[in-house]
Design an enzyme around this catalytic site. Structure first.
Site, PDB file in Angstrom:
ATOM      1  N   ASN A   1      48.502  51.541  74.833  1.00  0.00           N
ATOM      2  CA  ASN A   1      49.084  50.196  74.959  1.00  0.00           C
ATOM      3  C   ASN A   1      50.079  49.977  73.817  1.00  0.00           C
ATOM      4  O   ASN A   1      49.691  50.067  72.668  1.00  0.00           O
ATOM      5  CB  ASN A   1      47.976  49.148  74.907  1.00  0.00           C
ATOM      6  CG  ASN A   1      48.521  47.761  75.189  1.00  0.00           C
ATOM      7  OD1 ASN A   1      49.559  47.614  75.815  1.00  0.00           O
ATOM      8  ND2 ASN A   1      47.842  46.741  74.703  1.00  0.00           N
TER       9      ASN A   1
ATOM     10  N   ASP B   1      50.679  54.702  65.513  1.00  0.00           N
ATOM     11  CA  ASP B   1      49.670  53.927  66.252  1.00  0.00           C
ATOM     12  C   ASP B   1      48.423  54.792  66.471  1.00  0.00           C
ATOM     13  O   ASP B   1      47.781  54.735  67.523  1.00  0.00           O
ATOM     14  CB  ASP B   1      50.228  53.397  67.586  1.00  0.00           C
ATOM     15  CG  ASP B   1      49.376  52.249  68.145  1.00  0.00           C
ATOM     16  OD1 ASP B   1      48.417  51.835  67.461  1.00  0.00           O
ATOM     17  OD2 ASP B   1      49.670  51.782  69.253  1.00  0.00           O
TER      18      ASP B   1
ATOM     19  N   HIS C   1      45.243  52.954  62.844  1.00  0.00           N
ATOM     20  CA  HIS C   1      43.950  52.270  62.930  1.00  0.00           C
ATOM     21  C   HIS C   1      42.904  53.147  62.256  1.00  0.00           C
ATOM     22  O   HIS C   1      42.604  54.233  62.740  1.00  0.00           O
ATOM     23  CB  HIS C   1      43.595  52.001  64.399  1.00  0.00           C
ATOM     24  CG  HIS C   1      44.585  51.093  65.060  1.00  0.00           C
ATOM     25  ND1 HIS C   1      44.485  49.722  64.999  1.00  0.00           N
ATOM     26  CD2 HIS C   1      45.727  51.361  65.743  1.00  0.00           C
ATOM     27  CE1 HIS C   1      45.518  49.184  65.633  1.00  0.00           C
ATOM     28  NE2 HIS C   1      46.285  50.161  66.091  1.00  0.00           N
TER      29      HIS C   1
ATOM     30  N   ARG D   1      39.881  51.930  61.474  1.00  0.00           N
ATOM     31  CA  ARG D   1      38.605  51.460  62.055  1.00  0.00           C
ATOM     32  C   ARG D   1      37.565  50.972  61.058  1.00  0.00           C
ATOM     33  O   ARG D   1      36.467  50.615  61.453  1.00  0.00           O
ATOM     34  CB  ARG D   1      37.967  52.556  62.935  1.00  0.00           C
ATOM     35  CG  ARG D   1      38.860  53.118  64.018  1.00  0.00           C
ATOM     36  CD  ARG D   1      39.214  52.101  65.054  1.00  0.00           C
ATOM     37  NE  ARG D   1      39.916  52.699  66.201  1.00  0.00           N
ATOM     38  CZ  ARG D   1      40.756  52.048  66.964  1.00  0.00           C
ATOM     39  NH1 ARG D   1      41.048  50.776  66.725  1.00  0.00           N
ATOM     40  NH2 ARG D   1      41.344  52.646  67.984  1.00  0.00           N
TER      41      ARG D   1
END
Lengths: 310, 425
Positions: free
Chosen positions: B279, B306, B63, B65
């Site tokens: 998660n 992740d 990620h 962002r």
């Protein structure tokens, strides 16, 4: 008698000896409550901050009263009208109040572990006044004090806890505390609110209340929160009462000496039928009185205990 | 001098599954030769004594962002962290704001990647418009614009019909659908694995069934359609069983595991440290061991990070309020090397291949993921003897949310070579 830890975060961490110290101290604190002048200078000059991030009447006033009985100065912070509503984080709130030099923080929070988080960021004592669905140690301590008063000891007592165990911090703290003190604990309630994981805490699980009440010394009902109904943990209040409510009829199967307890506030006619109070001994108001004594003991031991862990 | 000669390193050869001392000659961004000994008088010589020469890593799941949450990370800081950690290419997940659900966002990300000129960013587009799970996004147009895969990461496509169409539709360009396997009706408001431990801690549970139900459905849809399915961040033993059976049935399915699911389990949550809040959640020790075993056996193909950066003020909050995720790009390789390879739990070749060659193959990246004549000159030098400390000075990511903060790890990436350009650290 001293407690050598900075914070009271839960009963899981405490030793049996530490629990005994708190219960014994509470008994002497209770004597103060019976005097005409209910105040001693023990914590004069100390500051206790009540941080209640969740609505609470009895726990908050109980802690507040306990601090005042010991002559501590008290300040209350709640989410309503505070900077928390402006988006201030928990840490911001704590650091700012910590900078005002408090000696103890009483923390009630909707998130499990919030007091643990705060305890890492302050030198002051942090007392867990209920964190999410995790622990509510002072409630369990006052429950144990009430049982000890009634039965003389906790060791060997057969205690049944009925209701929404999954979301109950009172149940968890009672399980940890009662097990440590040698009581037998049985849990009952609908399976959606009583997952089998609880077996690993060394308790018995029973889904049949008629069976569960047999031979118990203490029957502790827990509050059913109405929002659980919206989350579909059970179909209706009516059905809950039918299968899991403590009714007069059902109590006939319990032992003659069995007493009723409830952390309050009670939904009469749901968890407990009102008319059974006439038939059975209820310790619900004794619990409230003992709450102040326990909280006085905890404040005394954890604030005064400061020197021991410095 | 255009030619570079990397002399005397221990080259990790993932194609032949061996590590041997060799020289590597590089020119114009490509590998000219890999030989036991090369003499090239016109080349700049880089001494690699005592170093492992490892194929550049490819992260299938990070990620970055940008666009939208640049206070956490942006393409500049994210690719700095990546190149620092030995990654030459990073798949950027599309749950940005706005989401990467059309070609213009794909092209924006590629342009920003070129401007930054560090690790290459490979955009992943969403499966559905707005990540809402209802209508297919313009998958082919995004593919043509440079999207390497499609995922509604952060959410599972709950609507089976839509997911079926996605797997079916992308077949004409051999597209890859990445599934964030989580039936959110079972994980609603969940914070941690559903287990005895987290029940005791009073943390709302996310049952393993939420993952297995989702994986089972997606595998069945891959069987039905013949589309290519990749399961993101597998976290449980039961999920592995489903993937194993699907592979045995020749369904086109691949899977990834994160470093944190390989290294940590739910027991880390006892102090409510929000750095461990991820998660899918950390599961039991048994699940953790099963994941490592599945990686060894090839049931799980890839280690993907992740990498989920968050600002301090977001993670430093009560456990319920803190966002999910931890960072990895700067130090995933040294940490995995120390925890798994040095301890003998995983061999070096397997570790490297699951972070380079296998992701390259799944993503269809030509001439990447191995140190081989004709391949892109993208590899890094790893010194297993030098210690690093994971602190603010070391981390190039904008975020510091890792439970390994202030930890010391043995193993340092000395430099990363990407398409012939050297980045020293």
């Amino acid at each position: 008698m001293q407690i050598k830890r900075k914070d009271l975060l839960g009963l899981e961490d405490l030793t049996r000896e530490e629990i005994e110290i708190i219960l014994d101290t509470a008994k002497s604190m209770r004597e103060i409550l019976d005097r005409p002048i209910k105040k001693v200078p023990t914590l004069k000059g100390k500051t206790v901050v009540n941080m209640f991030f969740e609505p609470s009447t009895r726990t908050q006033s109980s802690f507040d009263l306990a601090a005042k009985r010991l002559s501590a100065d008290t300040v209350s912070v709640s989410t309503k009208g505070s900077a928390v509503q402006k988006g201030e984080s928990l840490l911001d709130t704590l650091l700012n109040i910590d900078a005002m030099k408090a000696d103890a923080f009483i923390v009630r929070h909707w998130a499990s572990g919030a007091p643990h988080f705060l305890a890492k960021h302050t030198e002051a004592a942090v007392i867990n006044a209920g964190d999410g669905t995790h622990e509510h140690p002072t409630q369990a301590l006052l429950d144990m004090l009430t049982m000890e008063d009634r039965f003389g000891k906790i060791e060997g007592l057969r205690v049944l806890i009925v209701g929404d165990i999954l979301h109950s911090r009172v149940a968890r703290s009672n399980i940890f505390g009662l097990k440590k003190m040698g009581a037998h604990v049985t849990l009952a309630g609908p399976p959606t609110l009583l997952p089998e994981y609880f077996k690993e805490l060394g308790v018995e699980i029973c889904y049949d209340i008629d069976e569960a009440v047999k031979d118990k010394d203490v029957i502790m009902a827990l509050r059913i929160q109405k929002e659980r109904l919206e989350e579909a943990y059970f179909p209706s209040i009516r059905e809950y009462r039918k299968y899991f409510g403590i009714t007069r009829e059902r109590l006939k199967k319990a032992s003659k000496n069995a007493v009723i307890m409830h952390p309050g506030p009670v939904n009469w006619g749901v968890e407990l039928d009102f008319d059974l109070i006439q038939e059975r001994e209820s310790l619900i108001l004794d619990q409230v009185t003992n709450g102040v004594a326990i909280r006085m003991a905890v404040l005394y031991l954890f604030i005064r205990g400061e020197k021991a862990h410095e | 001098m255009n030619r570079k000669l990397f002399k005397g390193g221990n080259v990790v050869d993932v194609l032949r599954r061996k590590v041997s001392k060799a020289d590597v000659l590089v020119e114009e961004g490509f590998i000219l030769a890999v030989e036991p000994s090369i003499e090239a008088s016109d080349a700049e010589v880089i001494n690699c004594d005592g170093l492992f020469i490892v194929p550049g890593l490819i992260d299938m799941h990070a990620h970055l962002r940008e666009p939208g949450e640049e206070h956490k990370e942006d393409i500049g800081t994210g690719t700095s962290a990546a190149i620092h950690g030995g990654y030459v290419a990073v798949v950027s997940m599309p749950n940005t704001n706005p989401p990467c659900d059309n070609r213009s966002v794909v092209e924006y990300i590629l342009r920003r990647s070129k401007e930054e000129d560090k690790a290459e960013v490979l955009p992943c587009g969403t499966i559905t418009k707005g990540r809402k799970g209802l209508e297919l996004a313009e998958l082919s147009d995004m593919h043509e614009g440079g999207a390497v895969a499609f995922s509604d990461d952060g959410s599972w496509v709950q609507h089976s019909g839509v997911m079926r169409r996605a797997l079916e539709y992308t077949k004409f360009f051999n597209g890859l659908i990445i599934s964030h396997a989580e039936d959110s009706t079972l994980t609603h408001m969940g914070l941690a694995n559903e287990s005895a431990l987290t029940t005791k801690l009073g943390l709302r549970g996310m049952p393993i069934a939420a993952e297995t139900i989702a994986i089972f459905r997606d595998i069945e849809l891959a069987r039905l359609t013949g589309g290519r399915l990749h399961i993101a961040h597998v976290s449980s033993k039961d999920s592995i069983e489903l993937i194993k059976r699907a592979k045995e049935a020749d369904i086109k399915v691949t899977a990834e595991v994160t470093p944190h699911h390989l290294l940590f389990d739910e027991n880390k949550l006892v102090d409510y440290d929000s750095n461990y809040k991820v998660n899918p959640p950390l599961r039991s020790a048994e699940d953790r061991e099963a994941l490592l075993d599945a990686l060894k056996k090839g049931i799980i193909d890839v280690i993907a990070t992740d990498h989920a950066p968050h600002a301090d003020f977001e993670k430093m909050d009560e456990f319920n309020a803190a966002p999910f995720g931890m960072i990895w790009l700067d130090f995933a390789f040294p940490v995995l090397y120390q925890s798994l390879v040095t301890s003998g739990k995983l061999d070096l070749i397997k570790l490297v291949e699951s972070m380079s060659l296998k992701p390259a193959k799944i993503l269809g990246l030509e001439k990447l993921g191995a140190i081989e004549k004709g391949y892109r000159a993208s590899f890094f030098a790893f010194n297993p003897e030098t210690e690093i400390k994971i602190d603010r000075e070391f981390i190039k990511s904008r975020a510091y949310n890792t439970p390994l903060y202030n930890f010391k790890v043995k193993g340092k990436i000395e430099w990363t070579l990407k398409d012939g350009k050297i980045y020293r650290h």
